[in-house]
Write an enzyme that holds these catalytic residues in place. Structure first.
Site, mmCIF file in Angstrom:
data_model
loop_
_atom_site.group_PDB
_atom_site.id
_atom_site.type_symbol
_atom_site.label_atom_id
_atom_site.label_comp_id
_atom_site.label_asym_id
_atom_site.label_seq_id
_atom_site.Cartn_x
_atom_site.Cartn_y
_atom_site.Cartn_z
ATOM 1 N N HIS A 1 10.548 25.504 -3.559
ATOM 2 C CA HIS A 1 9.979 26.781 -3.990
ATOM 3 C C HIS A 1 10.033 26.791 -5.530
ATOM 4 O O HIS A 1 10.936 26.198 -6.112
ATOM 5 C CB HIS A 1 10.885 27.886 -3.428
ATOM 6 C CG HIS A 1 10.363 29.274 -3.546
ATOM 7 N ND1 HIS A 1 10.454 30.004 -4.699
ATOM 8 C CD2 HIS A 1 9.765 30.076 -2.637
ATOM 9 C CE1 HIS A 1 9.936 31.214 -4.488
ATOM 10 N NE2 HIS A 1 9.506 31.271 -3.240
ATOM 11 N N ASP B 1 19.459 25.826 -1.334
ATOM 12 C CA ASP B 1 18.723 27.080 -1.284
ATOM 13 C C ASP B 1 18.505 27.418 0.192
ATOM 14 O O ASP B 1 17.711 26.777 0.876
ATOM 15 C CB ASP B 1 17.392 26.889 -2.024
ATOM 16 C CG ASP B 1 16.445 28.067 -1.869
ATOM 17 O OD1 ASP B 1 16.768 29.009 -1.118
ATOM 18 O OD2 ASP B 1 15.376 28.035 -2.503
ATOM 19 N N GLN C 1 15.342 30.283 3.207
ATOM 20 C CA GLN C 1 14.432 30.152 4.344
ATOM 21 C C GLN C 1 15.169 29.694 5.617
ATOM 22 O O GLN C 1 14.629 29.812 6.705
ATOM 23 C CB GLN C 1 13.355 29.120 3.963
ATOM 24 C CG GLN C 1 12.028 29.315 4.613
ATOM 25 C CD GLN C 1 11.411 30.677 4.375
ATOM 26 O OE1 GLN C 1 11.153 31.399 5.320
ATOM 27 N NE2 GLN C 1 11.173 31.037 3.131
ATOM 28 N N LYS D 1 15.193 38.431 3.577
ATOM 29 C CA LYS D 1 14.581 37.534 4.570
ATOM 30 C C LYS D 1 15.378 37.518 5.871
ATOM 31 O O LYS D 1 14.983 36.896 6.839
ATOM 32 C CB LYS D 1 14.444 36.131 3.996
ATOM 33 C CG LYS D 1 13.339 36.086 2.927
ATOM 34 C CD LYS D 1 13.099 34.723 2.361
ATOM 35 C CE LYS D 1 11.992 34.799 1.308
ATOM 36 N NZ LYS D 1 11.915 33.618 0.470
ATOM 37 N N CYS E 1 4.236 29.678 -3.463
ATOM 38 C CA CYS E 1 5.201 29.339 -4.521
ATOM 39 C C CYS E 1 5.651 27.894 -4.404
ATOM 40 O O CYS E 1 6.815 27.566 -4.711
ATOM 41 C CB CYS E 1 6.428 30.251 -4.501
ATOM 42 S SG CYS E 1 6.060 31.956 -4.831
HETATM 43 C C1 LIG Z 1 11.889 33.322 -0.748
HETATM 44 C C2 LIG Z 1 12.430 32.080 -1.271
HETATM 45 C C3 LIG Z 1 13.021 32.021 -2.541
HETATM 46 C C4 LIG Z 1 13.054 33.186 -3.477
HETATM 47 O O1 LIG Z 1 13.783 34.261 -2.961
HETATM 48 P P1 LIG Z 1 13.795 35.653 -3.724
HETATM 49 O O2 LIG Z 1 14.380 36.582 -2.713
HETATM 50 O O3 LIG Z 1 12.372 35.983 -4.049
HETATM 51 O O4 LIG Z 1 14.633 35.493 -4.933
HETATM 52 C C5 LIG Z 1 13.567 30.826 -2.951
HETATM 53 N N1 LIG Z 1 13.536 29.745 -2.165
HETATM 54 C C6 LIG Z 1 12.977 29.749 -0.940
HETATM 55 C C7 LIG Z 1 12.984 28.516 -0.107
HETATM 56 C C8 LIG Z 1 12.397 30.918 -0.452
HETATM 57 O O5 LIG Z 1 11.845 30.930 0.762
#
Ligand SMILES: *Cc1c(COP(=O)(O)O)cnc(C)c1O
Length: 404
Positions: free
Chosen positions: A121, A198, A201, A224, A362
């Protein structure tokens, strides 16, 4: 087992109509919907206990502080952190990543290497590029194959004693690929590098155990996983959080301030300058409870059924091509139909009440890899139904007819 009727009744927005049609919400990878208990928690906070935390001796301030710290304990338990103060409450994944990326400025030297992957992302690319600009460190990228799986042999070759950091998403938001993070972490540690995963997701679909993973940093956003926007976590091993300098200066993050020298507060407050999103933090805890009550094993099993059903159904549409066909993936389908622009498909099916994402998600490097401007992305959650997938299919057939 998922009691789908009972679950859907928990989400008031699922009764809404959009463009005169019942809402079919298939944009869960962008943000999830919120159950009534989470909404109630926010309303209750502002209605009955609103006050600033960690500051007042008065009763409400203590009640609010207790509720906020209870949320931290729930998150500690959920992610299985060793210490509650290893859970930093932030504004979300992006904020969490920037805390670490900025903090590493003082820990890197020119020529040090940072490894990321092709399927990141943008929020997991740009902060590292900025870090490289500040320090003279070099960014290396793990390539992927056509299915959307990382090339682990190439990763082995990128690793060396110059590698200081590895940053990777647990699950790709654009393709749904679940990455082999345990292997990635173990191999990075073997050369002495730190790893940030990260989990923005992955956390809606699975329950990571940060101690078992032995990961150095793990980040996620509440919005999320059925929680509110503007709140998230940074998990960091105590030793790493102690090594990193604070990200922002301000109230709450200090021990003592004089104009000669300020000393910083202990963890977690060192990274929690200013008044946080108190209602959001408390509601994050409620959201985690809600999802754990349903059970992540149940959620994953049901979402896998939705994914298998949708994959089979959508592939019946002639000319429909799915991007991201990794063996191990979450309930995300990124696709195009012939050479129809994804935006046109998204606009037509929106008129039919169906919410999907279109564009580069993104993750422009992924789109460049496939040489496409973007995709249509349908992402399914445990509150979606097989009937909604049928509705998506019917709408796509109609859109295709109108556009070709
Ligand atoms: C949504 C997402 C982000 C960003 O998250 P925010 O809540 O907008 O800060 C970063 N990495 C991944 C893989 C995402 O799906």
């Amino acid at each position: 087992m998922i009691d789908i009727d009972k679950i859907r009744a928990d989400f008031p927005i699922l009764k809404e109509k959009v463009n005169g049609k019942p809402l079919v919400y298939l944009d869960n990878a962008a943000t999830s919907q919120k159950p009534q208990v989470v909404i109630d928690s926010i309303v209750n906070y502002y209605t009955t206990i609103n006050s600033n935390i960690h500051r007042g001796v008065h009763t409400l301030s203590q009640v609010a502080t207790d509720a906020y710290e209870e949320a931290r304990l729930k998150l500690q338990q959920h992610f299985n952190a060793k210490k509650s103060y290893e859970i930093i409450l932030t504004a979300g994944t992006t904020h969490s990543i920037n805390i670490v990326a900025t903090g590493f400025t003082s820990l890197l030297n020119k020529g040090d290497e940072i490894i990321v992957s092709t399927m990141e992302h943008h929020s997991n690319i740009v902060p590292w590029q900025m870090l490289c600009e500040r320090t003279g460190a070099i960014l290396k990228v793990i390539p992927m194959n056509y299915e959307g799986e990382l090339l682990m042999d190439a990763y082995d070759e990128l690793l060396s004693e110059k590698t200081k950091l590895v940053f990777l998403n647990h699950v790709s938001n654009a393709l749904g690929t679940i990455n082999p993070i345990q292997e990635i972490i173990d191999k990075a540690h073997a050369v002495g590098a730190a790893v940030l995963i990260d989990g923005a997701q992955s956390c809606p679909h699975l329950k990571p155990d940060v101690q078992a993973l032995n990961v150095d940093f793990y980040v996620a956003s509440a919005h999320k996983l059925c929680g509110p926007t503007g709140v998230g976590i940074l998990y960091g091993k105590e030793e790493w959080l102690n090594k990193l300098p604070p990200y922002q200066g301000g109230g709450e993050m200090i021990k003592q301030v004089t104009f000669e020298k300020t000393t910083y507060a202990d963890l977690p407050h060192k990274f929690e300058a200013g008044t946080p999103n108190i209602a959001g933090g408390i509601a994050f805890g409620v959201a985690i409870d809600y999802m754990n009550e349903i059970g992540f094993d149940n959620i994953a099993a049901y979402e896998n059924e939705l994914l298998a059903y949708a994959t089979k159904k959508l592939l019946q549409i002639e000319g429909l091509k799915i991007y991201g066909t990794a063996k191990n993936k979450t309930s995300v389908i990124s696709f195009n139909i012939g050479d129809i622009h994804p935006f046109d498909i998204g606009s037509i099916i929106d008129k039919l009440g169906i919410a999907v994402r279109t564009g580069h998600h993104c993750a422009q490097p992924i789109m460049a890899f496939y040489n496409i401007p973007g995709t249509v992305r349908a992402s399914f959650s445990f509150y979606n139904t097989f009937e909604e997938i049928d509705a998506l299919y019917d709408a796509l057939v109609r859109a295709k007819m109108m556009l070709s």
